[in-house]
Design an enzyme around this catalytic site. Structure first.
Site, short mmCIF file in Angstrom:
data_model
loop_
_atom_site.label_atom_id
_atom_site.label_comp_id
_atom_site.label_asym_id
_atom_site.label_seq_id
_atom_site.Cartn_x
_atom_site.Cartn_y
_atom_site.Cartn_z
N GLU A 152 81.88 39.63 56.95
CA GLU A 152 80.85 38.71 56.49
C GLU A 152 81.13 38.23 55.07
O GLU A 152 80.90 37.05 54.75
CB GLU A 152 79.48 39.39 56.56
CG GLU A 152 79.01 39.65 57.99
CD GLU A 152 77.66 40.33 58.06
OE1 GLU A 152 76.97 40.13 59.07
OE2 GLU A 152 77.30 41.06 57.11
N ASP A 190 76.74 36.41 56.14
CA ASP A 190 75.85 36.77 57.24
C ASP A 190 75.03 35.56 57.68
O ASP A 190 74.89 35.29 58.89
CB ASP A 190 74.93 37.91 56.80
CG ASP A 190 73.87 38.25 57.84
OD1 ASP A 190 74.23 38.86 58.85
OD2 ASP A 190 72.70 37.88 57.63
#
Length: 226
Positions: free
Chosen positions: A118, A46
């Site tokens: 992610e 992320d």
């Protein structure tokens, strides 16, 4: 933990060959399936995605305001965008889920798919370095970065689809909930989206009806652009 099949094929799809396939396996492992799951990798990925997209937008739009840059970044890294990337990679075919998630259709759930993207980014970073991640992410996002513009309201997929069809004087899309699974606090909604220009319906699956409709609308837009 059982080995996940066809990882070399997934590597080809991703455009990256892992030196350590255990990292990719962990990135595809949901917390319902094993103690060594993908949440830490997701945290890492992320952050990497955010810095790469921020850097790309900063240099691509030297006159854009901070607000415009923030809105464009939010559009590019939000869950429904990551879900579309996951679906393009067919990540649902490779996820390792616990029995409960598997039974409830977790391989289609937008949050699980987005988190897996992610986590894969985090795994690639650990397997290589930031520059490799940057080049790969810019490749994944090339079309989206080419299309996005500052000063334009980053409208959601349903609004964009409606405006697109209205511009062509076509009937508006029809959304129908075709399935609801899970307990009241943890439901999964399956929504069908139909438009006249497509012979088949498109399915969106998410943790709420609204999110499922957005995912379905985004997929219809992708098909119409082809």
């Amino acid at each position: 933990m059982e080995p996940i099949k066809n990882l070399p094929r997934l590597c080809r799809t991703l455009g990256y060959e892992f030196k350590n396939l255990e990292l990719l396996t962990q990135a595809l492992t949901h917390r319902s399936a094993a103690n060594k799951h993908n949440e830490r990798l997701e945290f890492l990925g992320d952050s990497i995605l955010s810095i790469v997209i921020s850097d790309a937008l900063y240099h691509q739009f030297p006159k854009a305001t901070e607000g415009d840059l923030s809105r464009m970044r939010a559009t590019l890294v939000r869950g429904d965008t990551l879900t579309l990337i996951a679906k393009a990679f067919k990540l649902g075919d490779y996820l390792f889920l616990g029995p409960g998630e598997l039974k409830s259709g977790g391989f289609r759930r937008e949050s699980i798919l987005a988190d897996a993207v992610e986590a894969i980014i985090g795994a690639i970073y650990l397997d290589s370095d930031l520059e490799v991640c940057r080049k790969l992410l810019l490749h994944w996002y090339a079309e989206r970065l080419a299309e996005i513009q500052p000063g334009v309201n980053q409208k959601d997929a349903k609004t964009l689809l409606q405006e697109y069809l209205q511009g062509l004087k076509k009937p508006l899309p029809d959304y129908q909930v075709i399935n609801i699974e899970g307990d009241a606090h943890d439901q999964t909604f399956t929504v069908e989206c139909r438009i006249d220009d497509l012979s088949e319906s498109v399915i969106g699956v998410a943790s709420s009806r609204r999110k499922a409709e957005q995912i379905a609308a985004a997929q219809v837009l992708e098909l119409l652009k082809k």
